[in-house]
Scaffold this motif. Structure first.
Motif, PDB file in Angstrom:
ATOM      1  N   ARG A  44       1.190  -1.207  -0.269  1.00 40.57           N
ATOM      2  CA  ARG A  44      -0.266  -0.481   0.114  1.00 40.57           C
ATOM      3  C   ARG A  44       0.834   1.203   0.329  1.00 40.57           C
ATOM      4  O   ARG A  44       1.788   1.601   0.821  1.00 40.57           O
ATOM      5  N   HIS A  45       0.541   1.753  -0.922  1.00 44.04           N
ATOM      6  CA  HIS A  45       1.394   3.392  -0.803  1.00 44.04           C
ATOM      7  C   HIS A  45       0.410   4.348  -0.825  1.00 44.04           C
ATOM      8  O   HIS A  45      -1.188   4.614  -1.855  1.00 44.04           O
ATOM      9  N   ARG A  46       0.517   4.962   0.532  1.00 44.03           N
ATOM     10  CA  ARG A  46      -0.433   6.920   0.595  1.00 44.03           C
ATOM     11  C   ARG A  46      -0.517   7.666  -0.087  1.00 44.03           C
ATOM     12  O   ARG A  46       1.190   7.946  -0.573  1.00 44.03           O
ATOM     13  N   LEU A  47      -1.968   7.972  -0.662  1.00 44.62           N
ATOM     14  CA  LEU A  47      -1.720   8.854  -1.727  1.00 44.62           C
ATOM     15  C   LEU A  47      -2.618  10.237  -1.064  1.00 44.62           C
ATOM     16  O   LEU A  47      -4.072  10.033  -0.549  1.00 44.62           O
ATOM     17  N   PRO A  48      -1.709  10.945  -0.133  1.00 47.65           N
ATOM     18  CA  PRO A  48      -2.474  12.050   0.560  1.00 47.65           C
ATOM     19  C   PRO A  48      -3.144  13.326  -0.262  1.00 47.65           C
ATOM     20  O   PRO A  48      -2.602  14.588   0.109  1.00 47.65           O
ATOM     21  N   TRP A  49      -3.997  13.641  -1.182  1.00 46.71           N
ATOM     22  CA  TRP A  49      -3.874  13.785  -2.078  1.00 46.71           C
ATOM     23  C   TRP A  49      -5.540  13.380  -2.874  1.00 46.71           C
ATOM     24  O   TRP A  49      -5.772  12.467  -2.726  1.00 46.71           O
ATOM     25  N   HIS A  50      -6.182  14.629  -3.146  1.00 46.24           N
ATOM     26  CA  HIS A  50      -7.339  14.031  -3.980  1.00 46.24           C
ATOM     27  C   HIS A  50      -7.431  12.999  -5.259  1.00 46.24           C
ATOM     28  O   HIS A  50      -6.200  13.755  -6.018  1.00 46.24           O
ATOM     29  N   VAL A  51      -6.930  11.710  -5.349  1.00 44.74           N
ATOM     30  CA  VAL A  51      -7.391  11.255  -5.865  1.00 44.74           C
ATOM     31  C   VAL A  51      -8.417  11.118  -7.510  1.00 44.74           C
ATOM     32  O   VAL A  51      -9.097  11.165  -7.010  1.00 44.74           O
ATOM     33  N   TYR A  52      -8.484  11.959  -8.525  1.00 45.36           N
ATOM     34  CA  TYR A  52      -9.368  11.764  -9.301  1.00 45.36           C
ATOM     35  C   TYR A  52      -9.085  10.744 -10.490  1.00 45.36           C
ATOM     36  O   TYR A  52     -10.630  11.024 -11.547  1.00 45.36           O
ATOM     37  N   GLN A  53      -9.027  10.251 -11.025  1.00 47.92           N
ATOM     38  CA  GLN A  53      -8.608   9.202 -11.504  1.00 47.92           C
ATOM     39  C   GLN A  53      -6.640   7.901 -11.443  1.00 47.92           C
ATOM     40  O   GLN A  53      -6.352   8.312 -10.887  1.00 47.92           O
ATOM     41  N   MET A  54      -6.996   6.656 -11.575  1.00 51.84           N
ATOM     42  CA  MET A  54      -6.046   6.196 -11.866  1.00 51.84           C
ATOM     43  C   MET A  54      -7.035   4.652 -13.388  1.00 51.84           C
ATOM     44  O   MET A  54      -8.021   4.849 -13.413  1.00 51.84           O
ATOM     45  N   CYS A  55      -5.279   4.729 -14.013  1.00 47.68           N
ATOM     46  CA  CYS A  55      -5.416   3.695 -15.201  1.00 47.68           C
ATOM     47  C   CYS A  55      -4.395   2.756 -15.015  1.00 47.68           C
ATOM     48  O   CYS A  55      -3.481   3.547 -14.264  1.00 47.68           O
ATOM     49  N   THR A  56      -4.113   1.618 -15.965  1.00 45.88           N
ATOM     50  CA  THR A  56      -2.875   0.669 -15.704  1.00 45.88           C
ATOM     51  C   THR A  56      -2.090   0.685 -16.974  1.00 45.88           C
ATOM     52  O   THR A  56      -3.259   0.681 -18.132  1.00 45.88           O
ATOM     53  N   GLY A  57      -0.794   0.046 -17.302  1.00 45.37           N
ATOM     54  CA  GLY A  57      -0.666   0.373 -18.276  1.00 45.37           C
ATOM     55  C   GLY A  57       1.441   0.223 -18.614  1.00 45.37           C
ATOM     56  O   GLY A  57       1.524   0.708 -17.495  1.00 45.37           O
ATOM     57  N   ASP A  58       1.847  -0.676 -19.417  1.00 47.22           N
ATOM     58  CA  ASP A  58       3.292  -0.228 -19.543  1.00 47.22           C
ATOM     59  C   ASP A  58       3.548   0.648 -20.330  1.00 47.22           C
ATOM     60  O   ASP A  58       4.168   0.744 -21.314  1.00 47.22           O
ATOM     61  N   VAL A  59       3.823   1.950 -18.617  1.00 48.75           N
ATOM     62  CA  VAL A  59       3.677   3.194 -19.283  1.00 48.75           C
ATOM     63  C   VAL A  59       5.606   3.406 -20.200  1.00 48.75           C
ATOM     64  O   VAL A  59       6.087   3.628 -21.176  1.00 48.75           O
ATOM     65  N   ASP A  60       6.458   2.029 -19.380  1.00 49.60           N
ATOM     66  CA  ASP A  60       7.683   2.500 -19.496  1.00 49.60           C
ATOM     67  C   ASP A  60       8.819   0.933 -20.502  1.00 49.60           C
ATOM     68  O   ASP A  60       9.808   0.738 -21.127  1.00 49.60           O
ATOM     69  N   GLY A  61       7.560  -0.011 -20.526  1.00 48.07           N
ATOM     70  CA  GLY A  61       8.193  -0.563 -22.203  1.00 48.07           C
ATOM     71  C   GLY A  61       9.430  -2.110 -21.586  1.00 48.07           C
ATOM     72  O   GLY A  61       9.590  -2.327 -22.131  1.00 48.07           O
ATOM     73  N   ASP A  62       8.813  -1.303 -19.893  1.00 44.22           N
ATOM     74  CA  ASP A  62       9.583  -2.939 -19.477  1.00 44.22           C
ATOM     75  C   ASP A  62       8.611  -4.212 -19.656  1.00 44.22           C
ATOM     76  O   ASP A  62       9.028  -5.644 -18.604  1.00 44.22           O
TER      77      ASP A  62
END
Length: 163
Positions: A44-62
């Motif tokens: 778990r990683h704490r995000l102490p801000w308003h989160v408005y969206q999340m998506c996933t994908g292989d951004v860096d091509g690894d």
């Protein structure tokens, strides 16, 4: 014998990749957790801000799925509350920041991941809009091309949704 070794190597590499997923747990308007679940771990990683969206994908091509999280916050160099795009990766079963962008050009309105590229909908200070394509460049997202530029919001949203 070599056939058995090839199969063993193949199975061994499959176990290294393993299944993983990212999700968001919202506690309230200004606190969420990014959660990474793998075959054998959870982080778990704490995000102490308003989160408005999340998506996933292989951004860096690894070959590993990354999480793109949209948050609303200020930064050290930009004191305006604004939408930001942060990218996190799975590093040995732990969530690690890959890129924490403060700006991508204009005012970030929305983003999505499509065909190996991050697509952003951005506005300008004069009320015009652009849709841009970004690719991973060794240490962060780099501008690739305009899909549309200097258009109305309706035109930009249509182009953004079509990508």
């Amino acid at each position: 014998m070599s056939r058995v070794i090839v199969i063993f190597v193949f199975l061994s590499s499959m176990q290294t990749i393993g299944a993983q997923s990212f999700s968001i747990e919202s506690v309230n308007d200004s606190l969420s957790y990014l959660i990474l679940t793998t075959d054998s771990t959870s982080d778990r990683h704490r995000l102490p801000w308003h989160v408005y969206q999340m998506c996933t994908g292989d951004v860096d091509g690894d070959g590993s799925i990354d999480a793109m999280v949209g948050v609303v916050k200020t930064t050290r160099f930009d004191h305006t509350m604004a939408k930001r795009l942060f990218i996190f990766k799975n590093y040995k079963g732990r969530i690690r920041a890959l890129w924490m962008g403060s700006k991508l050009g204009g005012v970030l309105e929305d983003f999505r991941f499509s065909h190996g590229k991050v697509i952003t909908l951005q506005s300008t200070t004069d009320g015009r809009y652009a849709v841009m394509e970004h690719l991973w460049r060794k240490f962060g997202l780099g501008f690739s091309r305009f899909i549309v530029a200097n258009v109305s919001r309706d035109e930009a949203v249509a182009a953004f949704e079509a990508e």
